[in-house]
Scaffold this active site. Structure first.
Site, mmCIF file in Angstrom:
data_model
loop_
_atom_site.group_PDB
_atom_site.id
_atom_site.type_symbol
_atom_site.label_atom_id
_atom_site.label_comp_id
_atom_site.label_asym_id
_atom_site.label_seq_id
_atom_site.Cartn_x
_atom_site.Cartn_y
_atom_site.Cartn_z
ATOM 1 N N GLU A 159 65.076 37.464 74.948
ATOM 2 C CA GLU A 159 63.791 37.850 75.541
ATOM 3 C C GLU A 159 63.042 38.722 74.550
ATOM 4 O OE1 GLU A 159 62.338 41.044 78.958
ATOM 5 O OE2 GLU A 159 64.166 39.882 79.319
ATOM 6 N N GLU A 167 54.377 45.960 77.445
ATOM 7 C CA GLU A 167 54.945 46.380 78.726
ATOM 8 C C GLU A 167 54.704 47.871 78.923
ATOM 9 O OE1 GLU A 167 59.011 45.581 81.273
ATOM 10 O OE2 GLU A 167 59.195 45.846 79.095
#
Length: 355
Positions: free
Chosen positions: A136, A141
């Site tokens: 990932e 974020e």
């Protein structure tokens, strides 16, 4: 007879993205057809325990939670019009590309606005189909009212950040394994406050560039005023060697990209509260009250800033190769433990209270 070392070198040179810096466009998500290449999750947030329902494509259209505005930009947003009753969840969006992109790819997104606010947890990221196998990559974020973006890799055990060539000195953690530190991942924080939240919008937004190459994974962030001329307008090709030092870098020396990463599906999502934004200690660092009852419940106007405005997403392949796996199915699995440890490390770097 070719020596074993030379054979290895020749083999690496044959791989897409092995020391490549020149990439040509293979896909663009933009304009009125932006959403044609994406799948909508269409379920409540059973991935990170958020107080959110990720609506399907029909609901997204009818509720105007995912649409192209008059400027031709994609809007991806949280419902800010409804009143939510206690024990109910609020509608929002999670989408992933139908196609996946192999090693030897670069993806670029130009955004004018990113979601922010108390209880809000947005991300622009990618993953392989069978997490944690295939890895990932979190390009963007953050949670609540934090002021800087964080970038993270999550992998199977054995991948670490070693000798990075990067501009950020805010290294939260170096072990990318999902089994280490409650799946914290190897986290680097973007030093610029213009990389997240209100400051991002006030600066006119910016651009994130992710290079997924055999030689390593690198991420660049450019605020609007600092976007290189080579990335402006309709750039049909990208030379990453001309972009300067990346903000974050995970070289293959500490993490063999071919061993730990597989073709990635690109993802936008915005959830609410959950294991990251809703953790009581984390929430209290930048917000008052309690996440779910004081924000998710009631009037939706608290989410007026909880939206992405995306001018485009462009994907490029190394050396003119098409690195696309077309319409590949993605099985969703992203464990909720990811967030809790990650923000603890981020808090330490940002000088927030420990917990």
């Amino acid at each position: 007879m070719i020596s074993s070392k030379l054979s290895v070198v020749l083999g690496l040179l044959a791989l897409p993205g092995a020391w490549a810096t020149s990439y040509s466009m293979v896909q663009e998500y933009a304009g009125t057809t932006f959403f044609d290449g994406w799948d909508f999750y269409g379920n409540y947030d059973n991935l990170t325990n958020g107080d959110a329902i990720f609506v399907d494509a029909n609901q997204a259209q009818s509720l105007k939670l995912a649409y192209v505005n008059d400027a031709g930009n994609a809007i991806i947003k949280v419902d800010n019009a409804s009143t939510v009753a206690y024990n109910d969840k609020r509608n929002t969006i999670r989408i992933n590309t139908k196609d996946r992109y192999e090693v030897g790819s670069v993806w670029i997104t130009d955004m004018l606005h990113v979601p922010f606010g108390c209880s809000v947890w947005p991300a622009w990221w990618s993953q392989a189909p069978h997490w944690p196998v295939g890895g990932e990559i979190d390009t963007f974020e953050g949670v609540n009212q934090v002021t800087m973006n964080q970038m993270t890799l999550h992998t199977e055990p054995g991948c670490t950040q070693v000798n990075p060539v990067q501009s950020s000195t805010l290294v939260n953690s170096t072990d990318c394994s999902f089994q280490a530190n409650s799946n914290q991942g190897c986290v680097v924080t973007t030093p610029s406050p213009q990389s997240y939240g209100e400051a991002f919008a006030q600066a006119g937004g910016g651009m994130f560039v992710t290079e997924y190459a055999s030689s390593g994974i690198s991420i660049w962030f450019f605020s609007r005023s600092s976007i290189p001329s080579s990335l402006q307008s309709n750039a049909s090709s990208v030379d990453t060697s001309a972009l300067g030092t990346p903000v974050a870098n995970w070289p293959t020396g500490g993490c063999n990209i071919g061993n730990f990463f597989q073709a990635q599906s690109l993802i936008f999502d915005i959830t609410l509260c959950g294991d990251f934004a809703g953790n009581a200690a984390t929430f209290a660092q930048t917000c008052s009250g309690t996440c779910y009852p004081d924000y998710v419940v009631g009037n939706g106007s608290t989410y007026d800033n909880a939206y992405f405005e995306v001018q485009y997403v462009r994907v490029y392949g190394a050396n003119g190769q098409n690195t696309t796996i077309s319409a590949a199915p993605l099985s969703i699995s992203r464990p909720s433990t990811k967030a809790v440890a990650g923000v603890a490390a981020a808090a330490a770097v940002l000088g927030l209270a420990a917990w």
